[in-house]
Motif scaffolding. Sequence first.
Motif, PDB file in Angstrom:
ATOM      1  N   HIS A  23       0.799  -1.219   0.000  1.00 26.15           N
ATOM      2  CA  HIS A  23       0.000   0.000   0.000  1.00 26.15           C
ATOM      3  C   HIS A  23       0.835   1.272   0.000  1.00 26.15           C
ATOM      4  O   HIS A  23       0.378   2.309  -0.464  1.00 26.15           O
ATOM      5  CB  HIS A  23      -0.946   0.007   1.206  1.00 26.15           C
ATOM      6  N   GLY A  24       2.045   1.178   0.511  1.00 25.11           N
ATOM      7  CA  GLY A  24       2.892   2.368   0.583  1.00 25.11           C
ATOM      8  C   GLY A  24       3.857   2.501  -0.567  1.00 25.11           C
ATOM      9  O   GLY A  24       4.575   3.496  -0.688  1.00 25.11           O
ATOM     10  N   GLY A  25       3.901   1.462  -1.419  1.00 28.18           N
ATOM     11  CA  GLY A  25       4.806   1.508  -2.562  1.00 28.18           C
ATOM     12  C   GLY A  25       6.272   1.472  -2.176  1.00 28.18           C
ATOM     13  O   GLY A  25       7.136   1.843  -2.964  1.00 28.18           O
ATOM     14  N   ARG A  26       6.553   1.030  -0.971  1.00 30.69           N
ATOM     15  CA  ARG A  26       7.941   0.999  -0.490  1.00 30.69           C
ATOM     16  C   ARG A  26       8.632  -0.285  -0.933  1.00 30.69           C
ATOM     17  O   ARG A  26       7.996  -1.320  -1.128  1.00 30.69           O
ATOM     18  CB  ARG A  26       7.981   1.065   1.044  1.00 30.69           C
ATOM     19  N   VAL A  27       9.941  -0.211  -1.082  1.00 30.12           N
ATOM     20  CA  VAL A  27      10.774  -1.387  -1.295  1.00 30.12           C
ATOM     21  C   VAL A  27      11.345  -1.744   0.063  1.00 30.12           C
ATOM     22  O   VAL A  27      11.983  -0.905   0.716  1.00 30.12           O
ATOM     23  CB  VAL A  27      11.907  -1.102  -2.301  1.00 30.12           C
ATOM     24  N   ILE A  28      11.100  -2.957   0.508  1.00 29.11           N
ATOM     25  CA  ILE A  28      11.538  -3.391   1.833  1.00 29.11           C
ATOM     26  C   ILE A  28      12.699  -4.366   1.672  1.00 29.11           C
ATOM     27  O   ILE A  28      12.568  -5.413   1.033  1.00 29.11           O
ATOM     28  CB  ILE A  28      10.391  -4.086   2.603  1.00 29.11           C
ATOM     29  N   GLU A  29      13.825  -4.012   2.243  1.00 30.20           N
ATOM     30  CA  GLU A  29      15.009  -4.873   2.213  1.00 30.20           C
ATOM     31  C   GLU A  29      15.024  -5.718   3.480  1.00 30.20           C
ATOM     32  O   GLU A  29      14.828  -5.191   4.578  1.00 30.20           O
ATOM     33  CB  GLU A  29      16.279  -4.036   2.142  1.00 30.20           C
ATOM     34  N   ILE A  30      15.268  -6.998   3.321  1.00 26.95           N
ATOM     35  CA  ILE A  30      15.405  -7.892   4.469  1.00 26.95           C
ATOM     36  C   ILE A  30      16.844  -8.392   4.480  1.00 26.95           C
ATOM     37  O   ILE A  30      17.336  -8.913   3.480  1.00 26.95           O
ATOM     38  CB  ILE A  30      14.411  -9.061   4.386  1.00 26.95           C
ATOM     39  N   THR A  31      17.504  -8.179   5.614  1.00 28.82           N
ATOM     40  CA  THR A  31      18.914  -8.561   5.721  1.00 28.82           C
ATOM     41  C   THR A  31      19.078  -9.792   6.607  1.00 28.82           C
ATOM     42  O   THR A  31      18.251 -10.067   7.476  1.00 28.82           O
ATOM     43  CB  THR A  31      19.764  -7.420   6.293  1.00 28.82           C
ATOM     44  N   GLN A  32      20.152 -10.489   6.362  1.00 27.28           N
ATOM     45  CA  GLN A  32      20.514 -11.645   7.188  1.00 27.28           C
ATOM     46  C   GLN A  32      22.017 -11.579   7.405  1.00 27.28           C
ATOM     47  O   GLN A  32      22.778 -11.487   6.431  1.00 27.28           O
ATOM     48  CB  GLN A  32      20.116 -12.943   6.483  1.00 27.28           C
ATOM     49  N   HIS A  33      22.405 -11.561   8.658  1.00 28.18           N
ATOM     50  CA  HIS A  33      23.823 -11.427   9.017  1.00 28.18           C
ATOM     51  C   HIS A  33      24.431 -10.160   8.422  1.00 28.18           C
ATOM     52  O   HIS A  33      25.570 -10.149   7.938  1.00 28.18           O
ATOM     53  CB  HIS A  33      24.620 -12.655   8.612  1.00 28.18           C
TER      54      HIS A  33
END
Length: 90
Positions: A23-33
């Motif tokens: 809904h916000g048009g955001r790009v969400i980055e998910i990090t690991q380590h």
Amino acid sequence: MADTYTVTEARAHLGEVVNKARHGGRVIEITQHGKPAAFVISPELLAYYQTLEDEYDIAEAHRIKADGEPSVPHAEVAARFGLKPDGRPA
């Protein structure tokens, strides 16, 4: 800039992550380590990226054909990789 969550944070706030992307048009980055592991984007943004990729591929195919570069028929490529003629696994 993308919003960033660790895998643990994304798991704990999955609804929020999805809503920001959808809904916000955001790009969400998910990090690991500490390194990028995945991105969450809206279906519309994914469709846009796929359209750009398709347009690039088509333009590149036209360029190759116009330049007279050798090409390999799709069915032959599929056979080389043990796939059905439509590209699905055999």
